[in-house]
Design an enzyme around this catalytic site. Structure first.
Site, mmCIF file in Angstrom:
data_model
loop_
_atom_site.group_PDB
_atom_site.id
_atom_site.type_symbol
_atom_site.label_atom_id
_atom_site.label_comp_id
_atom_site.label_asym_id
_atom_site.label_seq_id
_atom_site.Cartn_x
_atom_site.Cartn_y
_atom_site.Cartn_z
ATOM 1 N N LYS A 1 0.830 -1.201 0.000
ATOM 2 C CA LYS A 1 0.000 0.000 0.000
ATOM 3 C C LYS A 1 0.869 1.259 0.000
ATOM 4 O O LYS A 1 1.801 1.376 0.802
ATOM 5 C CB LYS A 1 -0.915 0.022 1.218
ATOM 6 N N GLU B 1 -5.484 -3.018 10.190
ATOM 7 C CA GLU B 1 -6.004 -1.672 10.417
ATOM 8 C C GLU B 1 -6.539 -1.501 11.841
ATOM 9 O O GLU B 1 -7.145 -0.468 12.154
ATOM 10 C CB GLU B 1 -7.125 -1.373 9.419
#
Length: 382
Positions: A146, A248
């Site tokens: 990412k 996350e």
């Protein structure tokens, strides 16, 4: 890692794979390895602090391999902006970059993310190399594909995925790292323990009790734990859009607190890891309020936060409504269908087990409950 000058492991996420080289005082080996890329130019993305501390150790040696162009900005999350992205791309093209050039991310997670987006966009994709200089970058952000920058509304709204050619980690570069940044990396490692590998909590307690967070042995353990945790959940989720979303944990409220604090105090604000730790405290309290996570597990979160030496309250001056405005535009929107009065959050049902499914570890949380949890992070004197 003491006495070990050069090691290699493979980071494998589904079809994506890249080498991770690590050692201590091994910049000469790093440059020698990078000489094999046949680059016509190195485009180094960094920040002013890293440039001052370590630029003379790397850049002259790299310049003997190929021309070097440096893009540096003041340290802090503000560097991850559309303005800086455009400026970096324009500077690279003006300097003579080509498809044979290599973008080098030299610094922490902020230069790493900016460099990753630059490498993805320049000529529709050029090679990317990471040389992390912080624990968060080395143990967390580079173990991912990412790459993202911020919008004016929230964190990491604009980005892509990019597989690096390699990661090169020289533990010697961490010798100048402030204790705040060392703790930041430990906060991310703590996230892995709480959300993925609770069997490692006891050893984390021992490392924290020993107090030598910068020792090569601790750094090696952190790296091994981080690689094990991240690769285990990303083996079948290369782009962290399903099972990998467990990474996350703590980031919904954490990102919001981090962004609001950066707006208020700039580079003097909370580190990424400190903000994520606050986000995990909020997430634990939310899960507890929803009848899932028990009191003992919430207490483990609070115990580890205190042992890390990070605050368990938001810095003074942050407003609950400002934090909630960022929560409302969190970048996990769309993975799970939620109403306009809910947030999609990673919560735990128990340590190491998400409240959602393993395949999609997200839960729809009423914004009112999120706001109540954020309120528990406000200092008593505010």
């Amino acid at each position: 890692m003491s006495g070990i000058n050069w090691n290699e492991c493979s980071v494998d996420f589904g079809e994506a794979s890249y080498p991770y080289y690590f050692g201590e005082d091994c910049l000469d080996r790093i440059v020698a390895s990078m000489a094999g890329y046949g680059a016509d130019r190195f485009l180094v993305v960094t920040d002013d602090n890293v440039l001052q501390l370590h630029g003379e150790k790397l850049l002259p040696a790299l310049a003997r391999v190929a021309p070097v162009d440096v893009f540096s900005r003041p340290a802090g999350d503000g560097a991850k902006s559309l303005h800086n992205l455009g400026a970096c791309l324009e500077q690279a093209i003006a300097a003579g970059a080509s498809r044979q050039s290599v973008v080098v991310a030299f610094g922490g997670g902020v230069p790493g993310n900016l460099a990753g987006v630059v490498a993805s966009l320049l000529f529709r994709g050029v090679r990317l190399v990471h040389i992390p200089t912080t624990t968060v970058a080395a143990m967390d952000s580079v173990i991912s594909l990412k790459q993202a920058i911020n919008s004016t509304h929230g964190k990491n709204h604009i980005g892509t995925y990019r597989t690096p050619e390699a990661v090169y980690f020289d533990a010697g570069l961490l010798s100048t790292l402030p204790s705040k940044q060392l703790r930041s990396g430990l906060c991310e490692a703590t996230k892995n323990c709480l959300a993925i590998r609770p069997q490692s909590i006891a050893q984390m307690r021992d490392r924290l009790a020993a107090g030598d967070l910068a020792s090569p042995q601790t750094l090696l353990w952190l790296l091994e734990e981080s690689l094990e945790a991240k690769c285990s959940v990303m083996a079948q989720d290369t782009y962290e859009q399903r099972a990998g979303l467990i990474l996350e944990y703590g980031h919904t409220v954490g990102h919001a607190v981090e962004m609001c604090d950066q707006r208020l105090r700039g580079s003097d604000g909370l580190s990424h890891g400190e903000a994520v730790m606050l986000g995990m405290l909020a997430a634990a309290r939310i899960s507890n309020a929803m009848g899932a996570l028990d009191d003992a597990a919430v207490a483990v979160h609070e115990e580890l936060a205190r042992a890390l030496g990070v605050g368990t309250e938001m810095p003074g001056g942050l407003l609950i409504e400002d934090v909630m405005d960022v929560v409302r535009v969190d970048n996990k929107r769309g993975y799970l269908t939620v109403s306009g009065e809910e947030a999609a959050m990673v919560l735990l049902g128990r340590l190491g087990v998400p409240l959602g499914s393993h395949d999609l570890p997200l839960t729809a949380v009423p914004l009112g409950i999120v706001k109540e949890a954020v309120a528990t992070l406000v200092p008593d004197n505010q």
